[in-house]
Design a protein around this motif. Structure first.
Motif, short mmCIF file in Angstrom:
data_model
loop_
_atom_site.label_atom_id
_atom_site.label_comp_id
_atom_site.label_asym_id
_atom_site.label_seq_id
_atom_site.Cartn_x
_atom_site.Cartn_y
_atom_site.Cartn_z
N GLY A 118 17.61 -91.84 1.12
CA GLY A 118 16.66 -92.05 2.20
C GLY A 118 16.64 -93.46 2.77
O GLY A 118 15.89 -93.74 3.71
N ILE A 119 17.45 -94.36 2.21
CA ILE A 119 17.43 -95.75 2.69
C ILE A 119 18.84 -96.21 3.06
O ILE A 119 19.74 -96.23 2.22
N VAL A 120 18.99 -96.55 4.34
CA VAL A 120 20.27 -97.06 4.85
C VAL A 120 20.16 -98.57 5.06
O VAL A 120 19.20 -99.04 5.65
N ALA A 121 21.11 -99.30 4.52
CA ALA A 121 21.19 -100.74 4.76
C ALA A 121 22.14 -100.98 5.93
O ALA A 121 23.20 -100.37 6.01
N GLU A 122 21.71 -101.86 6.85
CA GLU A 122 22.56 -102.23 7.99
C GLU A 122 22.78 -103.74 7.96
O GLU A 122 21.83 -104.50 7.86
N LEU A 123 24.01 -104.16 8.08
CA LEU A 123 24.30 -105.60 8.14
C LEU A 123 24.18 -106.09 9.59
O LEU A 123 24.72 -105.47 10.51
N GLY A 139 24.78 -112.48 5.74
CA GLY A 139 24.61 -111.10 5.26
C GLY A 139 23.23 -110.54 5.52
O GLY A 139 22.74 -109.68 4.78
N SER A 140 22.57 -111.01 6.58
CA SER A 140 21.23 -110.50 6.91
C SER A 140 21.28 -108.99 7.12
O SER A 140 22.22 -108.48 7.73
N HIS A 160 17.62 -110.93 3.18
CA HIS A 160 18.61 -112.01 3.08
C HIS A 160 18.20 -112.90 1.92
O HIS A 160 17.14 -112.72 1.33
N VAL A 161 19.04 -113.88 1.60
CA VAL A 161 18.85 -114.62 0.34
C VAL A 161 18.00 -115.89 0.50
O VAL A 161 17.72 -116.57 -0.46
N GLY A 206 23.14 -107.96 1.06
CA GLY A 206 24.43 -107.95 1.76
C GLY A 206 25.44 -108.83 1.03
O GLY A 206 25.12 -109.97 0.69
N ARG A 207 26.62 -108.29 0.82
CA ARG A 207 27.68 -109.05 0.12
C ARG A 207 27.93 -110.42 0.76
O ARG A 207 28.08 -111.42 0.05
N PRO A 208 27.96 -110.51 2.10
CA PRO A 208 28.24 -111.84 2.69
C PRO A 208 27.19 -112.88 2.31
O PRO A 208 27.52 -114.06 2.18
N ASP A 209 25.93 -112.47 2.14
CA ASP A 209 24.89 -113.44 1.74
C ASP A 209 25.07 -113.86 0.29
O ASP A 209 24.94 -115.04 -0.04
N VAL A 210 25.33 -112.89 -0.57
CA VAL A 210 25.50 -113.21 -2.00
C VAL A 210 26.68 -114.17 -2.16
O VAL A 210 26.59 -115.21 -2.82
#
Ligand SMILES: [Zn+2]
Length: 334
Positions: free
Chosen positions: A212-217, A224-225, A136-137, A161-165
Motif C-alpha cells: 500500500g505504500i509507494v516510494a517516489e524519488l 535522494g528526496s 530525506h536524511v 532513498g539510496r542516493p541520500d544514504v
C-alpha cells in the motif's frame, strides 16, 4: 494668524495610517499534539515534533526581504517565521510506520524533539514502530532516530532513498560538493547506528516498498528526496518531503528556494511540478513543515498556489448525526 496648528492637523489627517504590523509570535508549547484521520483502512496520525523559528531573510533565495515581509504580513506573520516539524504515524495491516522521525536534540532544548511525547500520547511506544520512511536524511527528519547516540526505534527498518544514504554517509561529499559538513556529521550520528545494525533498507527507484505504500524519488532538495504515496481502498495521501519550507512565501512564489536545497535548480523544478500536479489532481498532502498537522490540499491561486488545511474532525467513528433541523421561527413582526 498662526497657521501652524492647522497645518499640523491637516498633515495628520492626510497621512494614511501605516499598515499595522502583526505582533511577533510568542513562543508557546502545546500539550503533545496529534491529529488523526483515516485513509481507507489506514489510520494516519500527524505527530508534532514541535516548531522552530526560521529567519527567512537569511534562508530564502530568489526573492527580496521586502517581498518576504509583504507575504508574511498578508498571512499575519512576521520574520522569523515558525516552521512546524511534522512526523506521521501510519497504522496499516499490523504495521506501525513512521514517516520521518523529528529533529531529536539537533536544534537544542525547546526546539523540536517532541515526537516521543506525541507518540506516547497516542499509546505507541518506540519499540512498536516496525518501519520508518525518511523523506530525506536531513537531521530535522532523522535526528529523532537516536537518543543519546543509540537507536530509539530498535525494532524498526529504516527506508530511505539510496542516493541520500550514499551521499550523506560519505563525508568526502562535503568537500566534493561544498554542501555543509554539518549534514554529513549529523547523518553519521542519526542514521549510522541503524546502518551498523543492518536496519537500513535503501530503495533505488520509485516502487512499492511496503504493502500500500509507494516510494517516489524526487531529487533536488537532497539527492535522494522521496515522496511516499499511501493508497488504501481507493483513498490516497502523499507524504511529501521538503518541497515547501515557508508556505507563506513559497506557495505564492514557488520559484523561491532555500539555502538547504542541495541542488537549487532541481529543487525549484520539483516544487513547481509537484504543486502543479497536486493542485490539478486534488491530492491530499502531508507536508513536514507546513503548520501542524500539515495535512491539506494545494490550490491554484493566480501565478502561485494556496493551501487549504484538511477539515477538522473530532468525534467518535460511527456516531449518529444529531437532528439539527431548525424549528420554525415565529415571526416577531405580528
Ligand atoms: Zn526539513
Amino acid at each position: 494668524m498662526n497657521l501652524l496648528p492647522l497645518l499640523l492637523a491637516a498633515a495628520v489627517v492626510s497621512v494614511p495610517p501605516a499598515a499595522a504590523q502583526p505582533a511577533p509570535l510568542h513562543a508557546t508549547a502545546q500539550v503533545a499534539a496529534n491529529y488523526r484521520l483515516m485513509i481507507g483502512d489506514a489510520r494516519v496520525t500527524a505527530l508534532s515534533d514541535g516548531t522552530v523559528p526560521i529567519d527567512l531573510h537569511q534562508l530564502l533565495r530568489g526573492t527580496t526581504e521586502q517581498r518576504i515581509d509583504d507575504l508574511l504580513r498578508q498571512n499575519f506573520q512576521t520574520n522569523p517565521a515558525e516552521a512546524s516539524i511534522n512526523a506521521y504515524l501510519i497504522e496499516l495491516s499490523g504495521r506501525r510506520i513512521l514517516v520521518d522521525a523529528g529533529a531529536g536534540d539537533v536544534f537544542g532544548p525547546g526546539n523540536g524533539g517532541r515526537l516521543p511525547q506525541a507518540l506516547a500520547a497516542v499509546g505507541v511506544t518506540p519499540g512498536q514502530i516496525t518501519d520508518i520512511l525518511l523523506t530525506h536524511v536531513h537531521s530535522d527528519h532523522s535526528g529523532g532516530l537516536v537518543r543519546n547516540g543509540r537507536m530509539l526505534f530498535p525494532n524498526a527498518i529504516v527506508h530511505a532513498g539510496r542516493p541520500d544514504v550514499d551521499f550523506f554517509l560519505d563525508a568526502g561529499n562535503a568537500k566534493r560538493t561544498g554542501y555543509d559538513q554539518r549534514y554529513f556529521d549529523e547523518a553519521r550520528k542519526t542514521l549510522g547506528p541503524y546502518v551498523d545494525a543492518g536496519r537500513v533498507r535503501p530503495f533505488e527507484a520509485t516502487g512499492e516498498i511496503l504493502p500500500g505504500i509507494v516510494a517516489e524519488l524526487h531529487p533536488g532538495h537532497t539527492p535522494g528526496s522521496a515522496f511516499y504515496v499511501l493508497t488504501s481502498k481507493g483513498e490516497r495521501i502523499v507524504f511529501v518531503g521538503d518541497i515547501v519550507h515557508a508556505a507563506a512565501v513559497q506557495l505564492p512564489q514557488p520559484t523561491v528556494t532555500i539555502t538547504f536545497d542541495q541542488d537549487q535548480d532541481r529543487a525549484r523544478a520539483v516544487r513547481r511540478e509537484a504543486l502543479t500536479r497536486f493542485a490539478a489532481d486534488e491530492v491530499l498532502l502531508a507536508a513536514p513543515h507546513i503548520a501542524f498537522p500539515g495535512i491539506g490540499h494545494v490550490t491554484h491561486d493566480g501565478a502561485g498556489y494556496g493551501w487549504i488545511p484538511v477539515e477538522f474532525a473530532d468525534r467518535q467513528p460511527g456516531s449518529a448525526a444529531p437532528d439539527l433541523k431548525a424549528k420554525p421561527v415565529l415571526s416577531t413582526s405580528r
